[in-house]
Write a protein that holds these residues in place. Sequence first.
Motif, PDB file in Angstrom:
ATOM      1  N   ASN A 194     -11.193  -5.583  -2.620  1.00 15.70           N
ATOM      2  CA  ASN A 194     -11.060  -4.357  -3.403  1.00 15.70           C
ATOM      3  C   ASN A 194     -11.897  -4.407  -4.673  1.00 15.70           C
ATOM      4  O   ASN A 194     -12.563  -3.437  -5.047  1.00 15.70           O
ATOM      5  CB  ASN A 194      -9.600  -4.142  -3.812  1.00 15.70           C
ATOM      6  N   ASP A 247       6.476   3.947   0.953  1.00 13.80           N
ATOM      7  CA  ASP A 247       5.265   3.196   0.606  1.00 13.80           C
ATOM      8  C   ASP A 247       5.156   2.910  -0.885  1.00 13.80           C
ATOM      9  O   ASP A 247       4.195   2.282  -1.333  1.00 13.80           O
ATOM     10  CB  ASP A 247       4.013   3.915   1.115  1.00 13.80           C
ATOM     11  N   VAL A 283      -1.138  -2.917  -1.611  1.00 13.10           N
ATOM     12  CA  VAL A 283      -1.564  -2.805  -0.214  1.00 13.10           C
ATOM     13  C   VAL A 283      -1.778  -1.345   0.163  1.00 13.10           C
ATOM     14  O   VAL A 283      -2.790  -0.981   0.782  1.00 13.10           O
ATOM     15  CB  VAL A 283      -0.539  -3.467   0.723  1.00 13.10           C
ATOM     16  N   ASN A 284      -0.844  -0.481  -0.215  1.00 13.15           N
ATOM     17  CA  ASN A 284      -0.941   0.918   0.189  1.00 13.15           C
ATOM     18  C   ASN A 284      -2.026   1.676  -0.576  1.00 13.15           C
ATOM     19  O   ASN A 284      -2.681   2.561  -0.011  1.00 13.15           O
ATOM     20  CB  ASN A 284       0.415   1.598   0.047  1.00 13.15           C
ATOM     21  N   SER A 304      -4.696   0.302  -1.298  1.00  9.40           N
ATOM     22  CA  SER A 304      -5.922  -0.247  -0.696  1.00  9.40           C
ATOM     23  C   SER A 304      -6.282   0.427   0.615  1.00  9.40           C
ATOM     24  O   SER A 304      -7.381   0.212   1.146  1.00  9.40           O
ATOM     25  CB  SER A 304      -5.760  -1.750  -0.457  1.00  9.40           C
ATOM     26  N   ASP A 305      -5.353   1.212   1.150  1.00  6.15           N
ATOM     27  CA  ASP A 305      -5.616   1.938   2.386  1.00  6.15           C
ATOM     28  C   ASP A 305      -6.627   3.046   2.125  1.00  6.15           C
ATOM     29  O   ASP A 305      -6.746   3.562   1.008  1.00  6.15           O
ATOM     30  CB  ASP A 305      -4.300   2.516   2.908  1.00  6.15           C
ATOM     31  N   ASN A 306      -7.346   3.454   3.170  1.00  9.23           N
ATOM     32  CA  ASN A 306      -8.393   4.468   2.970  1.00  9.23           C
ATOM     33  C   ASN A 306      -7.839   5.841   2.601  1.00  9.23           C
ATOM     34  O   ASN A 306      -8.598   6.735   2.243  1.00  9.23           O
ATOM     35  CB  ASN A 306      -9.298   4.567   4.199  1.00  9.23           C
ATOM     36  N   THR A 307      -6.518   6.008   2.667  1.00 14.61           N
ATOM     37  CA  THR A 307      -5.921   7.241   2.155  1.00 14.61           C
ATOM     38  C   THR A 307      -6.173   7.377   0.661  1.00 14.61           C
ATOM     39  O   THR A 307      -6.472   8.463   0.161  1.00 14.61           O
ATOM     40  CB  THR A 307      -4.400   7.261   2.422  1.00 14.61           C
ATOM     41  N   TYR A 308      -6.044   6.267  -0.046  1.00 12.97           N
ATOM     42  CA  TYR A 308      -6.178   6.279  -1.504  1.00 12.97           C
ATOM     43  C   TYR A 308      -7.485   5.659  -1.991  1.00 12.97           C
ATOM     44  O   TYR A 308      -7.979   6.037  -3.055  1.00 12.97           O
ATOM     45  CB  TYR A 308      -4.998   5.536  -2.151  1.00 12.97           C
TER      46      TYR A 308
END
Length: 411
Positions: free
Chosen positions: A41, A301, A353-354, A356-360
């Motif tokens: 990240n 989440d 972790v969440n 780091s998801d491509n949502t955010y």
Amino acid sequence: MHRTILFIACLGLLLPVAPANAQKNQQLQPKPALLHLIDGNLRQAVNQYKVLMGRVPADRLPKTYYANADKLETSDAGWWTSGFYPGTLFYLYEFSEDTTLLHEAQRRLSLLEKEQYDKGTHDLGFMMYCSFGNALRLIGKKLLPQSAAPYDSILLTSARSLSTRFHPIVGCIKSWDSKPWHYPVIIDNMMNLELLFWATHITGDSSFYKIAVAHANTTMRNHYRPDYSSFHVVDYDSVTGAIIAQKTAQGYSDSSAWARGQSWGLYGYTMVYRNTHDPKYLQQAQHIAHFILTNPALPADKIPVWDYNAPAYPPLRDASAAAVMASALIELSHYVPSEEGRGYLEVAEKIIVNLSDNTYKPVVGSNGGFILRHSVGHFPAHSEVDVPLTYADYYFVEAMLRYRELGKDHK
């Protein structure tokens, strides 16, 4: 003797990434897989901020980005978020040792230098400590280009300017000078106290410390409801110090729990405990954490909706509230028994972790160069809704750097 105690209490002030060692929970250890994710990240964040660097005009500072119009919105140095961009650059330089980031951060400090004299804002902690504080911590008392003042001198002048907004009868630093408010104080202001604690540490002058503690005590008494949720704004009578109203400006309603405001309080009281070692502030932080983490409106989440009492539609998340919360919980985890600390840390891990998801977290080169998307600035004013924000980036990077410090010996 009193000065010695204050000095010891404030030793952690120049270490915003690594919490002070007082009552530190030594059993907390990072998870290798998450460390690997964080390093990836941070490498991506370095590249993203190089994209952002290329878009920001030389005399401006970034605020947000509107993807549908490919529009970068900027501010002058007097806007409250002005310190987050250089502050994030310094954090990313700390990770990467990439001098391109360092030089850009120093250039932007030149724009901010004059704000040390600004007595018209309560946000000098955000503006100056997040920027010049990180500069001083990482590279010492170096001078700005064409500047006669070293970083510590600029910060001390900033603390003196902030102190002028304190009213002893109210017991708080005034937030806004605008009508129709009388003497408004917002929960965000807890974050600006760190600059005052730093000033006592540097000078031995306890007047800064006394102002910070008085503000924290008054806020604890008047901003918090029995369930430890916080009002956004408390308006005072400046003659008597009496409460005129307890309201909101950025939340859903006067009685609601605006998500970022709850995170500001959690972070603020954890920081005040670090600098005072007074257990009442630790207890306050624990109570706030309990309100947030047991709130039925907190998604699984752990990325909050913009207000915990807002209607389900629109279902807007606030990545900035999550990032502030994660950074605060990592520090708070050090000051409590191991089982409780592990619980706080697990929530912070889930948030990282969440986010780091491509949502955010978008791919490098998109999102205008910002690290995170999906934050909410001021929903009632229809301002900065579901966009990237510089302070979301700042506290996300800070949280990841704090996590990387787990298990390391800082004695």
